[in-house]
Design a protein around this motif. Structure first.
Motif, PDB file in Angstrom:
ATOM      1  N   ALA A   1     -18.055   2.138  -1.968  1.00  0.00           N
ATOM      2  CA  ALA A   1     -19.418   2.208  -2.505  1.00  0.00           C
ATOM      3  C   ALA A   1     -19.437   2.905  -3.855  1.00  0.00           C
ATOM      4  O   ALA A   1     -20.160   2.499  -4.767  1.00  0.00           O
ATOM      5  N   VAL A   2     -18.624   3.941  -3.991  1.00  0.00           N
ATOM      6  CA  VAL A   2     -18.568   4.684  -5.251  1.00  0.00           C
ATOM      7  C   VAL A   2     -17.685   3.953  -6.259  1.00  0.00           C
ATOM      8  O   VAL A   2     -17.900   4.053  -7.458  1.00  0.00           O
ATOM      9  N   GLY A   3     -16.700   3.234  -5.759  1.00  0.00           N
ATOM     10  CA  GLY A   3     -15.834   2.466  -6.647  1.00  0.00           C
ATOM     11  C   GLY A   3     -14.523   3.157  -6.967  1.00  0.00           C
ATOM     12  O   GLY A   3     -13.860   2.787  -7.930  1.00  0.00           O
ATOM     13  N   VAL A   4     -14.172   4.164  -6.194  1.00  0.00           N
ATOM     14  CA  VAL A   4     -12.905   4.862  -6.415  1.00  0.00           C
ATOM     15  C   VAL A   4     -12.125   4.908  -5.111  1.00  0.00           C
ATOM     16  O   VAL A   4     -12.662   5.192  -4.057  1.00  0.00           O
ATOM     17  N   GLN A   5     -10.852   4.577  -5.204  1.00  0.00           N
ATOM     18  CA  GLN A   5      -9.984   4.669  -4.042  1.00  0.00           C
ATOM     19  C   GLN A   5      -8.545   4.626  -4.528  1.00  0.00           C
ATOM     20  O   GLN A   5      -8.222   3.883  -5.461  1.00  0.00           O
ATOM     21  N   SER A   6      -7.711   5.411  -3.913  1.00  0.00           N
ATOM     22  CA  SER A   6      -6.312   5.440  -4.332  1.00  0.00           C
ATOM     23  C   SER A   6      -5.607   4.169  -3.877  1.00  0.00           C
ATOM     24  O   SER A   6      -6.017   3.512  -2.912  1.00  0.00           O
ATOM     25  N   GLU A   7      -4.547   3.842  -4.565  1.00  0.00           N
ATOM     26  CA  GLU A   7      -3.767   2.662  -4.224  1.00  0.00           C
ATOM     27  C   GLU A   7      -3.178   2.794  -2.826  1.00  0.00           C
ATOM     28  O   GLU A   7      -3.129   1.826  -2.066  1.00  0.00           O
ATOM     29  N   LYS A   8      -2.777   3.999  -2.471  1.00  0.00           N
ATOM     30  CA  LYS A   8      -2.193   4.253  -1.148  1.00  0.00           C
ATOM     31  C   LYS A   8      -3.214   3.955  -0.040  1.00  0.00           C
ATOM     32  O   LYS A   8      -2.896   3.297   0.949  1.00  0.00           O
ATOM     33  N   ASN A   9      -4.439   4.423  -0.209  1.00  0.00           N
ATOM     34  CA  ASN A   9      -5.479   4.177   0.796  1.00  0.00           C
ATOM     35  C   ASN A   9      -5.872   2.705   0.857  1.00  0.00           C
ATOM     36  O   ASN A   9      -6.151   2.167   1.926  1.00  0.00           O
ATOM     37  N   ARG A  10      -5.885   2.056  -0.284  1.00  0.00           N
ATOM     38  CA  ARG A  10      -6.217   0.631  -0.306  1.00  0.00           C
ATOM     39  C   ARG A  10      -5.165  -0.167   0.459  1.00  0.00           C
ATOM     40  O   ARG A  10      -5.500  -1.052   1.252  1.00  0.00           O
ATOM     41  N   GLU A  11      -3.906   0.150   0.240  1.00  0.00           N
ATOM     42  CA  GLU A  11      -2.845  -0.542   0.963  1.00  0.00           C
ATOM     43  C   GLU A  11      -2.944  -0.295   2.462  1.00  0.00           C
ATOM     44  O   GLU A  11      -2.729  -1.201   3.269  1.00  0.00           O
ATOM     45  N   LYS A  12      -3.297   0.931   2.833  1.00  0.00           N
ATOM     46  CA  LYS A  12      -3.450   1.262   4.254  1.00  0.00           C
ATOM     47  C   LYS A  12      -4.598   0.453   4.872  1.00  0.00           C
ATOM     48  O   LYS A  12      -4.498  -0.025   5.997  1.00  0.00           O
ATOM     49  N   ASP A  13      -5.681   0.283   4.117  1.00  0.00           N
ATOM     50  CA  ASP A  13      -6.819  -0.501   4.612  1.00  0.00           C
ATOM     51  C   ASP A  13      -6.433  -1.960   4.830  1.00  0.00           C
ATOM     52  O   ASP A  13      -6.858  -2.588   5.798  1.00  0.00           O
TER      53      ASP A  13
ATOM     54  N   GLN B   1     -11.460   7.138   8.987  1.00  0.00           N
ATOM     55  CA  GLN B   1     -10.785   6.367   7.950  1.00  0.00           C
ATOM     56  C   GLN B   1     -11.673   5.234   7.448  1.00  0.00           C
ATOM     57  O   GLN B   1     -11.723   4.953   6.247  1.00  0.00           O
ATOM     58  N   VAL B   2     -12.376   4.600   8.374  1.00  0.00           N
ATOM     59  CA  VAL B   2     -13.291   3.528   7.983  1.00  0.00           C
ATOM     60  C   VAL B   2     -14.433   4.097   7.148  1.00  0.00           C
ATOM     61  O   VAL B   2     -14.795   3.535   6.108  1.00  0.00           O
ATOM     62  N   CYS B   3     -14.994   5.229   7.574  1.00  0.00           N
ATOM     63  CA  CYS B   3     -16.078   5.862   6.815  1.00  0.00           C
ATOM     64  C   CYS B   3     -15.622   6.225   5.405  1.00  0.00           C
ATOM     65  O   CYS B   3     -16.325   5.972   4.423  1.00  0.00           O
ATOM     66  N   LYS B   4     -14.441   6.807   5.306  1.00  0.00           N
ATOM     67  CA  LYS B   4     -13.894   7.200   4.005  1.00  0.00           C
ATOM     68  C   LYS B   4     -13.693   5.977   3.114  1.00  0.00           C
ATOM     69  O   LYS B   4     -14.028   6.008   1.925  1.00  0.00           O
ATOM     70  N   SER B   5     -13.179   4.903   3.672  1.00  0.00           N
ATOM     71  CA  SER B   5     -12.943   3.684   2.897  1.00  0.00           C
ATOM     72  C   SER B   5     -14.248   3.046   2.432  1.00  0.00           C
ATOM     73  O   SER B   5     -14.352   2.578   1.307  1.00  0.00           O
ATOM     74  N   VAL B   6     -15.238   3.027   3.309  1.00  0.00           N
ATOM     75  CA  VAL B   6     -16.530   2.431   2.953  1.00  0.00           C
ATOM     76  C   VAL B   6     -17.202   3.252   1.850  1.00  0.00           C
ATOM     77  O   VAL B   6     -17.717   2.693   0.875  1.00  0.00           O
ATOM     78  N   LEU B   7     -17.178   4.566   1.967  1.00  0.00           N
ATOM     79  CA  LEU B   7     -17.780   5.409   0.936  1.00  0.00           C
ATOM     80  C   LEU B   7     -17.026   5.303  -0.381  1.00  0.00           C
ATOM     81  O   LEU B   7     -17.631   5.275  -1.454  1.00  0.00           O
ATOM     82  N   SER B   8     -15.707   5.241  -0.303  1.00  0.00           N
ATOM     83  CA  SER B   8     -14.909   5.072  -1.520  1.00  0.00           C
ATOM     84  C   SER B   8     -15.231   3.740  -2.193  1.00  0.00           C
ATOM     85  O   SER B   8     -15.316   3.658  -3.415  1.00  0.00           O
TER      86      SER B   8
END
Length: 67
Positions: free
Chosen positions: A23-35, A14-21
């Motif tokens: 870096a690219v500049g895209v992430q869903s609102e759901k994942n951002r809230e989870k982070d 989950q941390v890897c996915k969030s960091v890569l997202s």
């Protein structure tokens, strides 16, 4: 405490996915809230530093290989 407000500990992936997202500049609102519900910011900070260092080293190696 509500189920939605439980403090969670993110997994390594989950941390890897969030960091890569990030870096690219895209992430869903759901994942951002989870982070932001994570117990600590340190896994994301360390992951970001490691990713940035690996990216810079990769660019340096690529440029030295090409030139």
């Amino acid at each position: 405490m509500k189920d939605e407000q439980k403090i969670i500990k993110p997994s390594f992936w989950q941390v890897c996915k969030s960091v890569l997202s990030a870096a690219v500049g895209v992430q869903s609102e759901k994942n951002r809230e989870k982070d932001f519900q994570a117990a600590s910011v340190w896994p994301f900070l360390i992951g970001g530093i490691i990713f940035t260092a690996a990216f810079v080293i990769g660019l340096i190696v690529l440029v030295k290989t090409v030139t």
